[in-house]
Every structure is written in structure tokens, then in C-alpha cells.
Design a protein around this motif. Structure first.
Motif, PDB file in Angstrom:
ATOM      1  N   ASP A  40       0.722  -1.096   0.083  1.00 43.48           N
ATOM      2  CA  ASP A  40      -0.077  -0.093   0.037  1.00 43.48           C
ATOM      3  C   ASP A  40       0.770   1.231  -0.094  1.00 43.48           C
ATOM      4  O   ASP A  40       1.993   1.245   0.545  1.00 43.48           O
ATOM      5  CB  ASP A  40      -0.862   0.125   1.317  1.00 43.48           C
ATOM      6  CG  ASP A  40      -2.177  -1.053   1.265  1.00 43.48           C
ATOM      7  OD1 ASP A  40      -2.220  -1.463   0.165  1.00 43.48           O
ATOM      8  OD2 ASP A  40      -2.708  -1.180   2.246  1.00 43.48           O
ATOM      9  N   VAL A  41       0.647   2.228  -0.716  1.00 45.63           N
ATOM     10  CA  VAL A  41       1.055   3.649  -0.727  1.00 45.63           C
ATOM     11  C   VAL A  41       0.455   4.395   0.456  1.00 45.63           C
ATOM     12  O   VAL A  41      -0.497   4.554   0.252  1.00 45.63           O
ATOM     13  CB  VAL A  41       1.018   4.206  -2.085  1.00 45.63           C
ATOM     14  CG1 VAL A  41       1.623   5.647  -2.246  1.00 45.63           C
ATOM     15  CG2 VAL A  41       1.693   3.465  -3.378  1.00 45.63           C
ATOM     16  N   ARG A  52       6.717  11.707   4.991  1.00 39.50           N
ATOM     17  CA  ARG A  52       7.176  10.898   4.000  1.00 39.50           C
ATOM     18  C   ARG A  52       5.996  10.067   3.366  1.00 39.50           C
ATOM     19  O   ARG A  52       5.020   9.673   3.844  1.00 39.50           O
ATOM     20  CB  ARG A  52       8.074   9.792   4.429  1.00 39.50           C
ATOM     21  CG  ARG A  52       9.275  10.308   5.354  1.00 39.50           C
ATOM     22  CD  ARG A  52      10.404  10.741   4.589  1.00 39.50           C
ATOM     23  NE  ARG A  52      11.563  10.878   5.843  1.00 39.50           N
ATOM     24  CZ  ARG A  52      12.620  11.807   5.415  1.00 39.50           C
ATOM     25  NH1 ARG A  52      12.551  12.385   4.076  1.00 39.50           N
ATOM     26  NH2 ARG A  52      13.348  12.144   6.281  1.00 39.50           N
ATOM     27  N   GLU A  53       6.033  10.140   1.911  1.00 36.30           N
ATOM     28  CA  GLU A  53       5.294   9.227   1.207  1.00 36.30           C
ATOM     29  C   GLU A  53       6.145   7.892   0.784  1.00 36.30           C
ATOM     30  O   GLU A  53       7.357   8.067   0.254  1.00 36.30           O
ATOM     31  CB  GLU A  53       4.728  10.004  -0.014  1.00 36.30           C
ATOM     32  CG  GLU A  53       3.616   9.015  -0.817  1.00 36.30           C
ATOM     33  CD  GLU A  53       2.974   9.914  -1.900  1.00 36.30           C
ATOM     34  OE1 GLU A  53       2.337   9.127  -2.626  1.00 36.30           O
ATOM     35  OE2 GLU A  53       3.140  11.155  -1.833  1.00 36.30           O
ATOM     36  N   GLY A  54       5.409   6.847   0.957  1.00 31.27           N
ATOM     37  CA  GLY A  54       6.310   5.624   0.525  1.00 31.27           C
ATOM     38  C   GLY A  54       5.372   4.347   0.521  1.00 31.27           C
ATOM     39  O   GLY A  54       3.979   4.491   0.702  1.00 31.27           O
ATOM     40  N   THR A  55       5.730   3.196   0.159  1.00 32.32           N
ATOM     41  CA  THR A  55       5.391   2.304   0.037  1.00 32.32           C
ATOM     42  C   THR A  55       5.401   1.250   1.262  1.00 32.32           C
ATOM     43  O   THR A  55       6.557   1.123   1.867  1.00 32.32           O
ATOM     44  CB  THR A  55       5.531   1.186  -1.073  1.00 32.32           C
ATOM     45  OG1 THR A  55       5.672   1.978  -2.241  1.00 32.32           O
ATOM     46  CG2 THR A  55       5.183   0.091  -1.415  1.00 32.32           C
ATOM     47  N   VAL A  56       4.429   0.494   1.844  1.00 37.06           N
ATOM     48  CA  VAL A  56       4.588  -0.384   3.146  1.00 37.06           C
ATOM     49  C   VAL A  56       5.263  -1.634   2.427  1.00 37.06           C
ATOM     50  O   VAL A  56       5.277  -2.422   1.736  1.00 37.06           O
ATOM     51  CB  VAL A  56       3.266  -0.768   3.483  1.00 37.06           C
ATOM     52  CG1 VAL A  56       3.417  -1.804   4.835  1.00 37.06           C
ATOM     53  CG2 VAL A  56       2.319   0.488   4.006  1.00 37.06           C
ATOM     54  N   VAL A  57       6.399  -1.770   3.658  1.00 34.36           N
ATOM     55  CA  VAL A  57       7.456  -3.048   3.301  1.00 34.36           C
ATOM     56  C   VAL A  57       7.511  -3.768   4.546  1.00 34.36           C
ATOM     57  O   VAL A  57       7.937  -5.004   4.311  1.00 34.36           O
ATOM     58  CB  VAL A  57       8.816  -2.540   2.660  1.00 34.36           C
ATOM     59  CG1 VAL A  57       8.627  -1.878   1.378  1.00 34.36           C
ATOM     60  CG2 VAL A  57       9.514  -1.686   3.611  1.00 34.36           C
ATOM     61  N   VAL A  58       7.099  -3.224   5.684  1.00 34.72           N
ATOM     62  CA  VAL A  58       7.350  -4.150   6.892  1.00 34.72           C
ATOM     63  C   VAL A  58       6.118  -3.907   7.776  1.00 34.72           C
ATOM     64  O   VAL A  58       5.744  -2.558   7.968  1.00 34.72           O
ATOM     65  CB  VAL A  58       8.545  -3.728   7.729  1.00 34.72           C
ATOM     66  CG1 VAL A  58       8.608  -4.353   9.100  1.00 34.72           C
ATOM     67  CG2 VAL A  58       9.781  -3.810   7.023  1.00 34.72           C
ATOM     68  N   LYS A  59       5.521  -5.030   8.217  1.00 39.37           N
ATOM     69  CA  LYS A  59       4.549  -4.973   9.429  1.00 39.37           C
ATOM     70  C   LYS A  59       4.958  -5.441  10.550  1.00 39.37           C
ATOM     71  O   LYS A  59       5.199  -6.638  10.445  1.00 39.37           O
ATOM     72  CB  LYS A  59       3.287  -5.399   8.804  1.00 39.37           C
ATOM     73  CG  LYS A  59       2.344  -4.533   7.896  1.00 39.37           C
ATOM     74  CD  LYS A  59       1.188  -5.228   7.460  1.00 39.37           C
ATOM     75  CE  LYS A  59       0.076  -5.569   8.586  1.00 39.37           C
ATOM     76  NZ  LYS A  59      -1.254  -5.894   8.145  1.00 39.37           N
ATOM     77  N   ILE A  66       7.731   2.079   5.952  1.00 34.84           N
ATOM     78  CA  ILE A  66       7.397   2.568   4.699  1.00 34.84           C
ATOM     79  C   ILE A  66       8.847   2.817   4.101  1.00 34.84           C
ATOM     80  O   ILE A  66       9.645   3.421   4.752  1.00 34.84           O
ATOM     81  CB  ILE A  66       6.471   3.693   4.413  1.00 34.84           C
ATOM     82  CG1 ILE A  66       6.843   4.742   5.138  1.00 34.84           C
ATOM     83  CG2 ILE A  66       5.280   3.253   4.823  1.00 34.84           C
ATOM     84  CD1 ILE A  66       6.106   6.095   4.899  1.00 34.84           C
ATOM     85  N   ARG A  67       9.040   2.495   2.636  1.00 32.92           N
ATOM     86  CA  ARG A  67      10.010   2.711   2.161  1.00 32.92           C
ATOM     87  C   ARG A  67       9.933   3.951   0.912  1.00 32.92           C
ATOM     88  O   ARG A  67       9.030   4.047   0.402  1.00 32.92           O
ATOM     89  CB  ARG A  67      10.575   1.418   0.958  1.00 32.92           C
ATOM     90  CG  ARG A  67      11.654   1.702   0.244  1.00 32.92           C
ATOM     91  CD  ARG A  67      12.090   0.559  -0.549  1.00 32.92           C
ATOM     92  NE  ARG A  67      12.253  -0.639   0.096  1.00 32.92           N
ATOM     93  CZ  ARG A  67      13.559  -0.737   0.690  1.00 32.92           C
ATOM     94  NH1 ARG A  67      14.550   0.004   0.695  1.00 32.92           N
ATOM     95  NH2 ARG A  67      13.633  -2.099   1.307  1.00 32.92           N
ATOM     96  N   SER A  68      10.745   4.995   1.448  1.00 31.08           N
ATOM     97  CA  SER A  68      11.047   6.434   0.636  1.00 31.08           C
ATOM     98  C   SER A  68      12.348   6.536   0.375  1.00 31.08           C
ATOM     99  O   SER A  68      12.975   6.648   1.225  1.00 31.08           O
ATOM    100  CB  SER A  68      10.074   7.174   1.630  1.00 31.08           C
ATOM    101  OG  SER A  68      10.062   8.582   1.010  1.00 31.08           O
ATOM    102  N   SER A  69      12.466   7.057  -0.857  1.00 28.17           N
ATOM    103  CA  SER A  69      13.798   7.343  -1.203  1.00 28.17           C
ATOM    104  C   SER A  69      14.992   6.359  -0.872  1.00 28.17           C
ATOM    105  O   SER A  69      15.966   6.956  -0.306  1.00 28.17           O
ATOM    106  CB  SER A  69      14.121   8.754  -0.812  1.00 28.17           C
ATOM    107  OG  SER A  69      14.085   8.969   0.587  1.00 28.17           O
ATOM    108  N   ARG A  81      -1.683   7.714   6.705  1.00 24.43           N
ATOM    109  CA  ARG A  81      -2.947   7.735   6.147  1.00 24.43           C
ATOM    110  C   ARG A  81      -2.464   7.593   4.623  1.00 24.43           C
ATOM    111  O   ARG A  81      -1.392   7.867   4.081  1.00 24.43           O
ATOM    112  CB  ARG A  81      -3.623   9.274   6.302  1.00 24.43           C
ATOM    113  CG  ARG A  81      -2.746  10.363   5.629  1.00 24.43           C
ATOM    114  CD  ARG A  81      -3.467  11.636   6.302  1.00 24.43           C
ATOM    115  NE  ARG A  81      -2.771  12.888   5.811  1.00 24.43           N
ATOM    116  CZ  ARG A  81      -2.680  13.475   4.611  1.00 24.43           C
ATOM    117  NH1 ARG A  81      -3.399  12.842   3.551  1.00 24.43           N
ATOM    118  NH2 ARG A  81      -1.927  14.383   4.069  1.00 24.43           N
ATOM    119  N   ARG A  82      -3.630   7.508   3.810  1.00 21.39           N
ATOM    120  CA  ARG A  82      -3.620   7.146   2.332  1.00 21.39           C
ATOM    121  C   ARG A  82      -3.338   8.780   1.750  1.00 21.39           C
ATOM    122  O   ARG A  82      -4.132   9.427   2.228  1.00 21.39           O
ATOM    123  CB  ARG A  82      -4.702   6.453   1.826  1.00 21.39           C
ATOM    124  CG  ARG A  82      -5.000   5.201   2.414  1.00 21.39           C
ATOM    125  CD  ARG A  82      -6.020   4.198   1.706  1.00 21.39           C
ATOM    126  NE  ARG A  82      -6.127   2.868   2.383  1.00 21.39           N
ATOM    127  CZ  ARG A  82      -5.503   2.083   2.677  1.00 21.39           C
ATOM    128  NH1 ARG A  82      -4.436   1.794   1.727  1.00 21.39           N
ATOM    129  NH2 ARG A  82      -5.966   0.785   3.243  1.00 21.39           N
TER     130      ARG A  82
END
Length: 84
Positions: A40-41, A52-59, A66-69, A81-82
Motif C-alpha cells: 500500500d502507498v 514521507r510518502e512511501g510503500t509499506v514494506v514491513v508490518k 514504509i520505503r521512501s527514497s 494515512r492514504r
């Protein structure tokens, strides 16, 4: 079949089983509360990591990475939040 060792009271064995069951149930309840899935982004905002805006990589429990840059930032799920 459950074997009771000599000299071990039976109620200790039952309570050990019950506490293990309770621990598993509580762990599932904590993990299930996070509404986001891997991939999810999301947009994260907190005073230490910044926005930061990024993609969920770890829960991990209630923590979301979230991975960002090319870096992974960890947020509490309530700080995410979305994006609009």
C-alpha cells in the motif's frame, strides 16, 4: 497425549496452556488492528521522521515500515494515512 510429570501439580500445566493461548490471542488482536497491507502507498507524518510518502514494506505489530527514497522509515499505524 499429555503426560504429567511426577511431583508436578496438574493445575500448573493447565494454567501454562491457558496463558499461552491468551498470549497468542492477544498477539493476533494487536496485529489485526492495522488496516494497511504490504504494498500500500501511504503518507506518514510525525515530528521525528518528518512527512514521507512511501510503500509499506514491513508490518511489525502496530509499527509500519514504509520505503521512501531508498530508506525505510517506521511509523505507528495511527500516524499514517492514504494520500489524497
Amino acid at each position: 497425549m499429555l503426560e504429567i510429570q511426577a511431583g508436578a501439580p496438574a493445575d500448573n500445566i493447565q494454567s501454562g496452556r491457558l496463558s499461552g493461548f491468551l498470549a497468542q490471542t492477544l498477539q493476533r488482536a494487536r496485529t489485526a488492528a492495522v488496516p494497511y497491507r504490504i504494498g500500500d502507498v501511504l503518507l506518514g507524518d510525525d515530528p521525528f521522521n518528518g512527512r514521507r510518502e512511501g510503500t509499506v514494506v514491513v508490518k511489525n505489530g502496530r509499527s509500519i515500515g514504509i520505503r521512501s527514497s531508498d530508506r525505510v522509515y517506521f511509523y505507528d499505524h495511527r500516524q499514517l494515512r492514504r494520500p489524497d
